[in-house]
Motif scaffolding. Structure first.
Motif, PDB file in Angstrom:
ATOM      1  N   THR A 257       0.903  -1.186  -0.106  1.00 32.79           N
ATOM      2  CA  THR A 257      -0.010  -0.133  -0.094  1.00 32.79           C
ATOM      3  C   THR A 257       1.009   1.157   0.231  1.00 32.79           C
ATOM      4  N   VAL A 258       0.560   2.232  -0.837  1.00 31.38           N
ATOM      5  CA  VAL A 258       1.339   3.387  -1.026  1.00 31.38           C
ATOM      6  C   VAL A 258       0.566   4.369  -0.067  1.00 31.38           C
ATOM      7  N   PRO A 259       1.734   5.043   0.931  1.00 31.40           N
ATOM      8  CA  PRO A 259       1.105   5.988   2.036  1.00 31.40           C
ATOM      9  C   PRO A 259       0.409   7.061   1.409  1.00 31.40           C
ATOM     10  N   GLN A 260      -0.527   7.679   2.244  1.00 37.73           N
ATOM     11  CA  GLN A 260      -1.326   8.751   1.606  1.00 37.73           C
ATOM     12  C   GLN A 260      -0.632   9.878   1.333  1.00 37.73           C
ATOM     13  N   THR A 261       0.511  10.066   2.258  1.00 37.77           N
ATOM     14  CA  THR A 261       1.459  11.114   1.876  1.00 37.77           C
ATOM     15  C   THR A 261       1.877  11.145   0.566  1.00 37.77           C
ATOM     16  N   LEU A 263       0.572   9.413  -2.142  1.00 37.62           N
ATOM     17  CA  LEU A 263      -0.582   9.551  -3.095  1.00 37.62           C
ATOM     18  C   LEU A 263      -1.125  11.163  -3.016  1.00 37.62           C
ATOM     19  N   ASP A 264      -0.823  11.795  -2.086  1.00 42.53           N
ATOM     20  CA  ASP A 264      -1.230  13.439  -2.120  1.00 42.53           C
ATOM     21  C   ASP A 264      -0.357  14.136  -3.119  1.00 42.53           C
ATOM     22  N   LYS A 265       0.934  13.547  -3.409  1.00 47.48           N
ATOM     23  CA  LYS A 265       1.664  14.205  -4.295  1.00 47.48           C
ATOM     24  C   LYS A 265       1.856  13.785  -5.753  1.00 47.48           C
ATOM     25  N   ARG A 268      -4.035  12.661 -10.144  1.00 49.03           N
ATOM     26  CA  ARG A 268      -4.888  11.270 -10.189  1.00 49.03           C
ATOM     27  C   ARG A 268      -4.336  10.572 -11.488  1.00 49.03           C
ATOM     28  N   THR A 283      -6.503   5.557  -9.464  1.00 50.64           N
ATOM     29  CA  THR A 283      -5.429   6.076  -8.578  1.00 50.64           C
ATOM     30  C   THR A 283      -5.511   5.102  -7.178  1.00 50.64           C
ATOM     31  N   ASP A 284      -6.594   4.523  -7.110  1.00 44.81           N
ATOM     32  CA  ASP A 284      -6.837   3.581  -5.806  1.00 44.81           C
ATOM     33  C   ASP A 284      -6.622   2.217  -5.853  1.00 44.81           C
TER      34      ASP A 284
END
Length: 447
Positions: A257-261, A263-265, A268, A283-284
């Motif tokens: 799993t890719v950390p949300q921190t 993904l936020d960078k 989409r 994206t998810d």
């Protein structure tokens, strides 16, 4: 007085260089915006990022245009991250080259030498045991795509046609696959669907046929962790690869799993595969199980720095790089080993995660294109002038894979015309042969 005149001349020359640099940067930004407006809607991408790094530059020039999503007005910036996909492969290779330098393996080792536990007398598609035909595959064959092992993508297509798997490709990739699951898919079609597998130019005798297989590199990742039992792949990438990055550069290796921190960078991610006519936000979707075959994430600026570090012997030692250059490439058409890359690779030679090509305009080029689910990233490295360029967009499209390569090559030509000193060859540089040119169109081969 004479010195004063010289100072004025040098100051003027410096000002001219600044003006020329600003001018070509503006021209590239205009071209990228046109590329985005004319192609982005059809290809479902909202963001483009490009970086280049010349032999005389310590830092890269980066240009970012577009937004973080198709329906957004929030712009991306130079720190935005993209999936690099298969560009990961050459760095997975470097992990095995480090192991070879440490005496823990040789490229002539076979899969049975490395994984005796995966081969037994009991062979069926549900046992978790690898097919006997894989036993004699050498690491050399694994890493230059002549193993005969089908890619898990081939397996998914065959199993869909056979009615064993169901759903769209996006739905299938949304399943939480593990690397072992994907290898098992390749094993299943090797054992149960050999005739269909041959239609994909896979399931062939090891060493006989070039065939692009992501499964090869997932297995390579297992080798790296088996011989480094106290470290995960993510830890190995951090120690062996990312340690060569500067403080201002960042990359992430995703095998879970890719950390949300992170993904936020990332803008989409979108796809429009053959069965999809509207953009699908993926994206998810957890495509990161591919790990060693395509799990790297970063900016194009980080990518050009990392590629230059790789080819300048900073990621692996010069001795290993010399072997890499002379011993491990195969012709993608004939599947035969090649050592004279300029003379024998007009359509491309593949070696340990890198494509070598020759062109009229640029001589020898090393390049790779990655297309993870929702992104397309490409880099081109010119060894004679130590010049690197990379371009990324936030969509993947099975119908049109080469638009990033075409645009990067077009801008490379613009840069050569505007700043020819960037491309002055150093014939004494390692990996820079005397050129023998071939016809244009050398990027037409699918891989």
């Amino acid at each position: 007085m004479a010195w004063r005149k010289l100072e004025i001349v040098f100051a003027c020359l410096g000002l001219i260089q600044i003006i020329v640099h600003a001018s070509i940067t503006d021209d590239i930004k205009t071209k990228l915006n046109t590329f985005l407006s004319e192609t982005g809607q059809e290809e479902f991408f909202s963001a483009v990022q490009l970086s280049y790094l010349s032999q005389s530059d310590k830092s890269a020039t980066t240009i970012s245009v577009g937004t973080v999503a198709l329906n957004s007005t929030q712009p991306i910036d130079n720190s935005s991250l993209f999936g690099w996909g298969s560009i990961t492969k050459e760095f997975t290779t470097s992990l095995l080259m480090d192991l070879e330098s440490a005496g823990k393996l040789t490229m002539t080792d076979t899969l049975k030498d490395t994984f005796p536990e995966f081969f037994s007398k009991t062979q069926d598609s549900t046992s978790g045991i690898w097919p006997r035909t894989w036993a004699s595959v050498t690491l050399y064959q694994l890493l230059n795509m002549t193993s005969g092992i089908p890619s898990y993508g081939d397996a998914i297509e065959i199993l869909l046609k056979a009615g064993i798997l169901h759903g769209t490709l996006v739905e299938i990739y949304s399943y939480p696959w593990t690397p072992q699951d994907l290898i098992k898919l390749s094993a299943e079609i090797t054992l149960e669907f050999p005739k269909e597998c041959l239609k994909y130019h896979a399931c062939t005798t090891p060493g006989s046929t070039y065939h692009y297989s992501n499964t090869d590199y997932i297995i390579a990742g297992l080798i790296a962790t088996k011989l480094n039992p106290d470290q995960s792949l993510q830890e190995l990438f951090q120690k062996s690869i990312f340690s060569h990055l500067g403080a201002e550069q960042f990359a992430f290796f995703a095998d879970a799993t890719v950390p949300q921190t992170i993904l936020d960078k990332m803008p989409r991610a979108y796809t429009n595969s053959i069965e999809i006519t509207q953009p699908s936000d993926v994206t998810d979707v957890p495509w990161y199980a591919v790990g060693a075959a395509g799990g790297l994430i970063g900016s194009t600026e980080t990518l050009v720095h990392l590629i230059r570090s790789f080819w300048n012997g900073q990621v692996v030692n010069h001795s290993s790089m010399e072997q890499f250059y002379t011993n491990y490439f195969v012709n993608v058409i004939s599947s035969q080993p090649e050592t004279n890359l300029m003379q024998d690779c007009p359509k491309g030679c593949y070696g340990l995660g890198v494509i070598a090509l020759s062109s009229k305009e640029f001589g020898l080029i090393y390049f790779y294109r990655g297309q993870p689910l929702g992104y397309r990233t490409v880099y081109l490295y010119l060894p004679c002038s130590d010049f690197t360029i990379a371009l990324a967009i936030n969509s993947a499209n099975t119908k049109s894979t080469e638009i990033t390569t075409d645009m990067a090559l077009e801008i490379l030509g613009d840069l050569k015309r505007a700043k020819p000193h960037y491309f002055r060859p150093n014939w004494k540089k390692q990996f820079c042969p005397q050129p023998k040119y071939f016809d244009e169109g050398f990027l037409s081969f699918e891989f």
